[in-house]
Design a protein around this motif. Structure first.
Motif, short mmCIF file in Angstrom:
data_model
loop_
_atom_site.label_atom_id
_atom_site.label_comp_id
_atom_site.label_asym_id
_atom_site.label_seq_id
_atom_site.Cartn_x
_atom_site.Cartn_y
_atom_site.Cartn_z
N SER A 271 -3.51 24.54 22.52
CA SER A 271 -4.11 22.84 22.12
C SER A 271 -3.39 22.29 23.13
O SER A 271 -1.85 22.12 22.98
CB SER A 271 -4.27 22.52 20.93
N PRO A 272 -3.76 21.26 23.85
CA PRO A 272 -2.90 20.31 24.72
C PRO A 272 -2.21 19.08 23.71
O PRO A 272 -1.51 18.47 24.20
CB PRO A 272 -3.87 19.64 25.61
N ARG A 273 -2.58 18.93 22.45
CA ARG A 273 -2.10 18.17 21.36
C ARG A 273 -1.06 18.77 20.61
O ARG A 273 -0.49 18.07 19.61
CB ARG A 273 -3.31 17.55 20.75
N GLU A 274 -0.51 19.88 21.06
CA GLU A 274 0.33 20.83 20.00
C GLU A 274 1.70 19.81 19.59
O GLU A 274 1.99 19.80 18.49
CB GLU A 274 0.86 22.19 20.83
N GLU A 275 2.19 19.21 20.51
CA GLU A 275 3.53 18.63 20.40
C GLU A 275 3.13 17.48 19.58
O GLU A 275 3.85 17.00 18.48
CB GLU A 275 4.01 18.07 21.66
N ILE A 276 2.16 16.55 19.63
CA ILE A 276 1.65 15.60 18.84
C ILE A 276 1.41 16.03 17.38
O ILE A 276 1.83 15.55 16.56
CB ILE A 276 0.31 14.67 19.23
N ILE A 277 0.60 17.14 17.24
CA ILE A 277 0.46 17.69 16.05
C ILE A 277 1.52 18.19 15.23
O ILE A 277 1.91 18.04 14.09
CB ILE A 277 -0.86 18.65 16.12
#
Length: 296
Positions: A271-277
């Motif tokens: 996921s490109p949102r892994e860091e935010i998650i």
């Protein structure tokens, strides 16, 4: 060629209800808004709005275009954030089950917004099966769901909360063995098609207890209220007992040994949102205090 300005206008119409209100938001005249939608319809070869209705309503094809527009605009926003090197930005699409743990998510979103002002969030509440499907399809970045069987291989589930279940009774109830209380006092049953309800019922059956049911209620918050008012006893998760008046309730461990349930975030494994998650997970775990779990 499709213009993102047209897509933003379409989203504004859906959000604000009319072409005129959308025109104020996107800073165009109503006629210019109408021209943009007509140009988009001509390019796609479909009718987006039924103009015989007042105000105009989306056609079924128009609803599909609207979802496409939202996805394209979100990807555009995320790409710009990544190119700026600002990974904690863009829009995070979140889902959550109707759970007592849902109380934690608004707090987490507010804290994330304070730490990362460029981050926007969109929250949708639904059933766990729907949320899991939407995460798998990319319609959501992540969702708060209880421990679940059969997560697709493309998804990962990371618990942030492992909390005990308590048998609660009204203030002044003499303390006795939990099984004795469940056999003799009126019982408020959690009746819902969610894993927690099944977990509670399964343990009651395993203990060999026949409860004296006085009510069946489908929300934990309402159950706690009924117990506070003296209607009967019940079983609830720890996170549901956060109000000052809950300190007056008799609280005994439920299950032998005490049963615990887990809540976590489901996301795509790539996921490109892994860091935010991951940062959202850390915030949620911190809000859970002694029952919080670190991300694997």
């Amino acid at each position: 060629m499709m213009d993102t300005r047209q897509l933003k206008t379409l989203v504004a119409i859906d959000t604000h209800g009319t072409f005129a209100h959308a025109a104020d938001v996107v800073r165009l005249t109503p006629s210019a808004v109408s021209q943009q939608i007509q140009a988009l319809e001509q390019e796609l070869g479909i009718t987006i709005f039924d103009r015989t209705a007042r105000p105009p309503k989306l056609t079924p094809q128009g609803s599909q275009v609207l979802e496409m527009a939202k996805d394209i605009l979100r990807r555009e926003e995320d790409t710009k954030a990544a190119l700026r090197g600002d990974q904690i930005a863009g829009t995070l699409m979140l889902g959550s089950v109707r759970s007592s743990a849902l109380n934690l998510l608004p707090q987490a979103i507010v804290r994330m917004r304070t730490q990362y002002p460029a981050l926007k969030t969109s929250l949708r509440v639904s059933l766990s099966s729907t949320l899991i499907a939407d995460v798998a399809a990319g319609r959501l970045d992540a969702a708060v769901v209880a421990e679940h069987v059969g997560f697709p291989q493309a998804l990962r589930w990371s618990p942030f909360l492992r909390e005990p279940l308590w048998l609660i009774a009204p203030r002044g109830t003499p303390e006795r063995e939990p099984t004795e209380l469940m056999r003799t006092l009126p019982y408020v049953r959690f009746r819902s098609a969610v894993p927690l309800a099944n977990m509670i019922d399964t343990e009651i059956s395993r203990l060999g207890v026949v409860t004296q049911d006085i009510a069946e209620i489908d929300t934990i918050g309402s159950i706690v209220t009924c117990v506070r008012q003296g209607l009967g006893i019940s079983v609830v998760p720890h996170v549901a007992l956060q109000e000052p008046e809950d300190l007056n309730l008799l609280r005994l461990p439920f299950g032998s040994p005490q049963i615990k349930r887990q809540i976590g975030l489901v996301e795509r494994t790539v996921s490109p949102r892994e860091e935010i998650i991951a940062r959202l997970h850390a915030v949620l775990a911190d809000l859970c205090r002694e029952h919080g779990l670190p991300r694997d």
